[in-house]
Design an enzyme around this catalytic site. Structure first.
Site, mmCIF file in Angstrom:
data_model
loop_
_atom_site.group_PDB
_atom_site.id
_atom_site.type_symbol
_atom_site.label_atom_id
_atom_site.label_comp_id
_atom_site.label_asym_id
_atom_site.label_seq_id
_atom_site.Cartn_x
_atom_site.Cartn_y
_atom_site.Cartn_z
ATOM 1 N N ARG A 203 0.697 -1.197 -0.007
ATOM 2 C CA ARG A 203 0.096 0.015 0.104
ATOM 3 C C ARG A 203 1.189 1.157 -0.092
ATOM 4 O O ARG A 203 1.954 1.213 0.356
ATOM 5 C CB ARG A 203 -0.867 0.217 1.313
ATOM 6 C CG ARG A 203 -1.925 -1.150 1.409
ATOM 7 C CD ARG A 203 -2.797 -0.665 2.586
ATOM 8 N NE ARG A 203 -3.887 -1.767 2.602
ATOM 9 C CZ ARG A 203 -4.941 -1.658 2.147
ATOM 10 N NH1 ARG A 203 -5.229 -0.793 1.175
ATOM 11 N NH2 ARG A 203 -5.765 -2.689 2.241
ATOM 12 N N ASP B 166 -14.662 -5.211 -1.202
ATOM 13 C CA ASP B 166 -15.825 -4.404 -0.728
ATOM 14 C C ASP B 166 -17.000 -4.290 -1.765
ATOM 15 O O ASP B 166 -18.165 -3.828 -1.379
ATOM 16 C CB ASP B 166 -15.374 -3.199 -0.128
ATOM 17 C CG ASP B 166 -14.823 -3.410 1.072
ATOM 18 O OD1 ASP B 166 -14.697 -4.688 1.590
ATOM 19 O OD2 ASP B 166 -14.314 -2.387 1.804
ATOM 20 N N TYR C 167 -9.543 -11.927 7.571
ATOM 21 C CA TYR C 167 -8.346 -12.296 6.554
ATOM 22 C C TYR C 167 -8.390 -13.732 5.982
ATOM 23 O O TYR C 167 -7.783 -14.135 5.013
ATOM 24 C CB TYR C 167 -6.999 -12.167 7.688
ATOM 25 C CG TYR C 167 -6.779 -10.803 7.739
ATOM 26 C CD1 TYR C 167 -6.338 -9.896 6.752
ATOM 27 C CD2 TYR C 167 -7.060 -10.373 9.042
ATOM 28 C CE1 TYR C 167 -6.431 -8.719 7.226
ATOM 29 C CE2 TYR C 167 -6.838 -8.891 9.475
ATOM 30 C CZ TYR C 167 -6.666 -8.141 8.548
ATOM 31 O OH TYR C 167 -6.393 -6.678 8.816
#
Length: 477
Positions: A163, A219, A372
Site C-alpha cells: 500500500r 468490498d 483475513y
C-alpha cells in the site's frame, strides 16, 4: 456523431447520446502504424462469427429508460479490434498488483499472461514484485504460461503487493528504461488514481505505452461497474462464518453470534451474505446508522429476539457504527484510509455489559472475525470466469492502442471506462432502495433510524420515476 470534447474525450450524438470515451495512443502520437489482429489466424477463433468488436460499439450505462428518455451516457465496448497498434514481437508487458488482498488476483495475472501469449503471440511479460514501489525498489519476475499455470488455485498474489505512496517519475523512468510498452495495473480506487497519474506522465513524455487498469475491491465499492471480482467468493466464504455463529448461538440458551465482515464504507458483503444465509437476525452496515440504547435501539431488539427465538445472529460490516465508538482514531494507513476500530469487538462488549447490568437474562456471546480468511482464499468458479473476461478485455484494449482506461462489466457488457469515472466516488448501498428493503423484510429487523435520519434519507431519495445512475448492483429487479 456530433462534437468531440478533446480534454475529456466526450462525444455527443443525436437524441442526447453521450459517449465518455477513453484515451488512445494516437491522441498524442500521430501516424502510428497498425497491424492485422493475430486472432485472424488463430485456430481457436476460426469458427467464431463476428469475433471482432465494431469500432463504433458502445454500451449504455443505464438500461432502464422511459419512452421519452434521452439516449444517455455510453462507454466504449471492450473486445478485440480488427487492427492492433502493437506488433506481437515488440510487446513488452508488465503486471503489478497493489493494495489489499482479494480472491481472484492470481487468476487475473494468469489470464493476462496466457491471453497475451496464446492470442497475440507475446512472450515478454514481467511481474513487478511488491506493488508500485517494486518498479524501482525490487527485482522483477519473468512470467510465462508455464510459470503461472497453477497460480489461480492459490490465494493472494504471486507478485506480492503493498500500500501507499510511490514516486511517479521513478516508475515511468523504470518503464522507459526496461522498454515496457503495456502496463497492467490491478488494484482498488487508490491504485487506479495512481494509474491515472502514471498514464498522464507517460503521455507527457510522448511514450508509446498503453496503461490498462483492472479494478479490484473485495468490498464492491467501485462505481459504474456491475460488481468487482472477488465479491462473489467473499460472500460465499462469509456463509461459513455465519453458519458457525448460528451453530454456536443455537447450541446454548440465549446464544448470540456476532460476525464482523469486510466493508469499510460500503456494506455490500454484509448485505448479500445476510440475504444468502437466511440465518441472520440483524445486519448492520455503514450506510444505515443505528443506535444502542433506548426505545427502538439495537439492545432492545436483541432482547426481544432472544425472548422470541432463544438465539440470535448479528452480522456487522467493519465500517458500521464507527460514529458510536468513543475514542475515535484519526490515524490513517499507508493508502490514506482511516484506521477503523474493531466495531465487532466493541458491540460484543456492549451487548454483554448491557445484559450483565440489567441482570434480566444470562446470555452466551461468541464473536467471529473471518476477515483475513475471506481475503486469502482462491476465487470460486464464477469469479474465475469473471477474472478471465476482465483480463482478456484489458489486453484486447491495450493491443488496440487504448490507454488510460479501466475495464469492467456495465450492464453485463465489458466496457472501457475512463479512470476518473471509477475514482470520483464510492459505490454504496442505497438504504432507500428496494435491495435494502428486501434485506429488512428477510431478517425482520427494524431500520434503527431515528426520525431525523429517516427525513434525511427521504430528502436524498429520488422521485419514483427518476433513473438513477451508477447504482447497477444495488437493485437487480
Amino acid at each position: 456523431m456530433g462534437s468531440v470534447d478533446s480534454q475529456m474525450k466526450i462525444v455527443n450524438g443525436e437524441a442526447g447520446y453521450v459517449l465518455e470515451d477513453v484515451p488512445h495512443l494516437t491522441d498524442y502520437i500521430p501516424d502510428l502504424p497498425t497491424y492485422p489482429n493475430p486472432l485472424r489466424s488463430n485456430p481457436a477463433y476460426s469458427v467464431v462469427k463476428q469475433y471482432f468488436v465494431n469500432v463504433d460499439d458502445t454500451v449504455a450505462q443505464k438500461i432502464v429508460v422511459h419512452k421519452d428518455s434521452p439516449r444517455g451516457t455510453h462507454l466504449r465496448r471492450a473486445g478485440p479490434r480488427q487492427k492492433v497498434y502493437f506488433n506481437s514481437d515488440e510487446v513488452h508487458a508488465c503486471i503489478v498488483t497493489c493494495g489489499g488482498l482479494c480472491p481472484g488476483l492470481n487468476t487475473v495475472i494468469r489470464e493476462i499472461v496466457c491471453g497475451l501469449s496464446y492470442m497475440y503471440g507475446v512472450n515478454k511479460v514481467l511481474g513487478i514484485d511488491g506493488g508500485y514501489r517494486g518498479f524501482y525498489a525490487k527485482n522483477t519476475v519473468t512470467l510465462t504460461p508455464k510459470v503461472v499455470n497453477d497460480i489461480h488455485k492459490r490465494g493472494g498474489t504471486i507478485l506480492g503487493t503493498s500500500r501507499g505512496g510511490h514516486d511517479t517519475s521513478k516508475i515511468v523512468d523504470s518503464i522507459q528504461d526496461r522498454g515496457i510498452n503495456q502496463v497492467y495495473i490491478i488494484g482498488g480506487d487508490g491504485t487506479q488514481k495512481g494509474a491515472a497519474v502514471i498514464y498522464e506522465e507517460i503521455r507527457r513524455r510522448g511514450l508509446k505505452v498503453s496503461v490498462a487498469g483492472i479494478p479490484k475491491t473485495i468490498d464492491n465499492d467501485i462505481p459504474v461497474i456491475d460488481k468487482s471480482f472477488g465479491f462473489d467468493t467473499a460472500v460465499e466464504e462469509a456463509q461459513r462464518a455465519i453458519n458457525a455463529a448460528h451453530v454456536e448461538a443455537t447450541s446454548t440458551e440465549n446464544g448470540v453470534g456476532v460476525v464482523k465482515l469486510m466493508g469499510r464504507f460500503s456494506g455490500f458483503i454484509a448485505m448479500y451474505a445476510t440475504l444468502a444465509s437466511r440465518d441472520v437476525d440483524c445486519c448492520l452496515i455503514p450506510e444505515s446508522p443505528f443506535y444502542l440504547e433506548g426505545k427502538g435501539g439495537l439492545l432492545e431488539f436483541v432482547e426481544k429476539r432472544l425472548k422470541e427465538n432463544g438465539h440470535m445472529v448479528i452480522v456487522i460490516a467493519e465500517g458500521a457504527g464507527q460514529d458510536l465508538l468513543s475514542e475515535c482514531l484519526n490515524e490513517q494507513d499507508a493508502s490514506g484510509n482511516k484506521m477503523l476500530q474493531d466495531v465487532g469487538l466493541w458491540i460484543s462488549h456492549r451487548i454483554k455489559d448491557h445484559f450483565a447490568r440489567q441482570n434480566k437474562m444470562v446470555l452466551t456471546l461468541k464473536y467471529i472475525d473471518p476477515t483475513y480468511m475471506i481475503r486469502a482464499i482462491p476465487s470460486n468458479a464464477s469469479d474465475n470466469v469473471y477474472c478471465t473476461l476482465l483480463a482478456q478485455s484489458a489486453l484486447h484494449g491495450a493491443m488496440a492502442g487504448y490507454t488510460g482506461f479501466t475495464v469492467g462489466p456495465v450492464n453485463g457488457r465489458h466496457s472501457y471506462i475512463p479512470f476518473n469515472r471509477v475514482t470520483e466516488k464510492q459505490n454504496k448501498v442505497v438504504i432507500t432502495d428496494r435491495m435494502w428493503a428486501r434485506l429488512l423484510s428477510s431478517t425482520n429487523q427494524p431500520s434503527f433510524l431515528n426520525p431525523k435520519d429517516c427525513n434525511e434519507a427521504k430528502k436524498e431519495e429520488a422521485p419514483p420515476t427518476q433513473l438513477l445512475e451508477g447504482d447497477n448492483c444495488n437493485d437487480t429487479s
